[in-house]
Design an enzyme around this catalytic site. Structure first.
Site, PDB file in Angstrom:
ATOM      1  NE  ARG A 107      -2.651   1.231   3.547  1.00  0.00           N
ATOM      2  CZ  ARG A 107      -3.369   1.030   4.581  1.00  0.00           C
ATOM      3  NH1 ARG A 107      -4.451   0.492   4.563  1.00  0.00           N
ATOM      4  NH2 ARG A 107      -2.778   0.793   5.757  1.00  0.00           N
ATOM      5  CE  LYS A 126      -2.298   5.022   6.994  1.00  0.00           C
ATOM      6  NZ  LYS A 126      -3.840   5.341   7.524  1.00  0.00           N
ATOM      7  CD  GLU A 169     -11.801   6.192   4.271  1.00  0.00           C
ATOM      8  OE1 GLU A 169     -10.974   5.995   5.369  1.00  0.00           O
ATOM      9  OE2 GLU A 169     -11.358   5.825   3.312  1.00  0.00           O
TER      10      GLU A 169
END
Length: 367
Positions: free
Chosen positions: A114, A216, A252
């Site tokens: 990720r 992120k 989210e």
């Protein structure tokens, strides 16, 4: 632990011993846990002894010379790209101690992949998956006395990838720093294991199509502070965001993914660019399927959430957290059922602790 006196930095004898043991595994059998009140551990920064640092300059093709340093401040140019333009990424993961004394990580390769995906989006070089996992293991081993006893929490590990080289104009940094630090933690929310009370935010948005909501990036989180602080001041646990286009579909929560249960169906918004593909989320999808639930990732309208049988959140920090209520404008919906989330949480923690067979090879022993 590091202790400072003026410009000098000293290490406690326990910290020195920890680093020696990390560099010499043969001496790492016997050690004392850090002096922490494990029963009252929360989710705040309690720096462990060591951090890992590795750099990449424009003169080298890859990251080289990674090493463990005592935890402390880092020096950076005021012109650093991460300070001026937010060129940075972070990850979050945990090291746990099992009843048999073994220390394990949960799917560190997924965090590595990720970060690599995020680095491509942010025009940053990235350590290889093997470098990432090795660095995380070294950090965990050097700080093993900070890994809580079984059932008392975990060592939260925070890898950072930062554009530390200076640039005045908008450009990629000429130098990058990969850094990992750690802190023992327990429950993320002040409610502990109590159900969360979420507020649906319809004024501010977390992400937009074509943006960086699916990685992120450090720049994704500070803008969420204003709606989050407002919600907390009104007694809510966190904020649930809607999509920025139609303003009616679930995205989210500030720090975690959202799921809903209706009958035997477990649903979660599809991670298609504006939603972070959480590693706990991915794992819970697999576990739910294994337990016989139908699972789907799709666009979910807010009205479906308000009519669900059960709602819960997932994330590295929160693990699996049941939702007690959702408030949208002047409407509040309460959920009294948490049976599915409890079953999923029990299975998830069972795999991590070794109580349940790890058939997918998710757990990585630290050695």
């Amino acid at each position: 632990m590091c202790m400072q006196n003026g410009n000098q930095k000293f290490l406690t004898s326990q910290a020195v011993s920890a680093l020696q043991e990390a560099n010499d595994p043969a001496d790492s059998v016997n050690y004392e846990l850090a002096d922490v009140d494990w029963d009252n551990l929360g989710f705040g920064l309690m720096p462990a002894d060591y951090m890992y640092v590795m750099k990449r300059s424009k003169d080298h093709e890859g990251f080289i010379n990674g090493k463990l340093n005592p935890y402390g401040n880092i020096e950076m140019s005021p012109g650093a790209a991460v300070l001026n333009y937010g060129q940075g990424l972070f990850e979050g993961m945990k090291a746990l101690r099992r009843e048999d004394g073994r220390m394990v990580l949960f799917r560190p390769g997924e965090n590595a992949k990720r970060m690599k995906m995020g680095a491509e989006r942010m025009c940053m070089p990235c350590p290889s998956v093997d470098q990432f996992i090795d660095a995380v293991k070294q950090t965990a081993l050097a700080n093993k006395r900070w890994i809580p006893p079984p059932g008392k929490g975990s060592l939260y590990i925070r890898p950072l990838l930062l554009g530390t080289g200076p640039t005045l104009g908008l450009a990629a940094a000429p130098e990058y720093t990969f850094l990992i630090y750690a802190s023992p933690v327990r429950n993320y929310f002040k409610e502990g294991m109590a159900p969360l009370n979420l507020y649906v935010e319809d004024e501010y948005h977390r992400a937009s199509p074509g943006g960086a909501g699916g990685i992120k990036a450090i720049t994704n989180y500070a803008p969420a502070l204003k709606p989050l602080m407002t919600a907390k001041s009104r007694g809510f646990s966190d904020v649930l965001y809607l999509d920025s286009v139609e303003k009616k579909n679930l995205e989210e929560v500030s720090t975690c993914n959202i799921f809903l249960v209706k009958g035997n169906m477990v649903s979660t918004p599809a991670a298609i660019g504006t939603i972070l593909p959480g590693i706990t989320r991915k794992s819970i999808i697999d576990i739910a399927s294994d337990l016989g639930y139908e699972v789907e990732e799709r666009s979910i309208a807010l009205e479906e959430l308000l009519e669900a049988d059960e709602v819960f959140c997932t994330g590295t920090a929160v693990v699996v957290a049941s939702v007690g209520s959702i408030t949208y404008k002047d409407r509040r919906v309460d959920y009294g059922n948490a049976s599915v989330s409890k079953k999923l949480m029990s299975t998830f923690l069972g795999i991590q602790s070794g109580r349940i067979e790890d058939r997918r090879g998710w757990m990585v022993e630290i050695s």
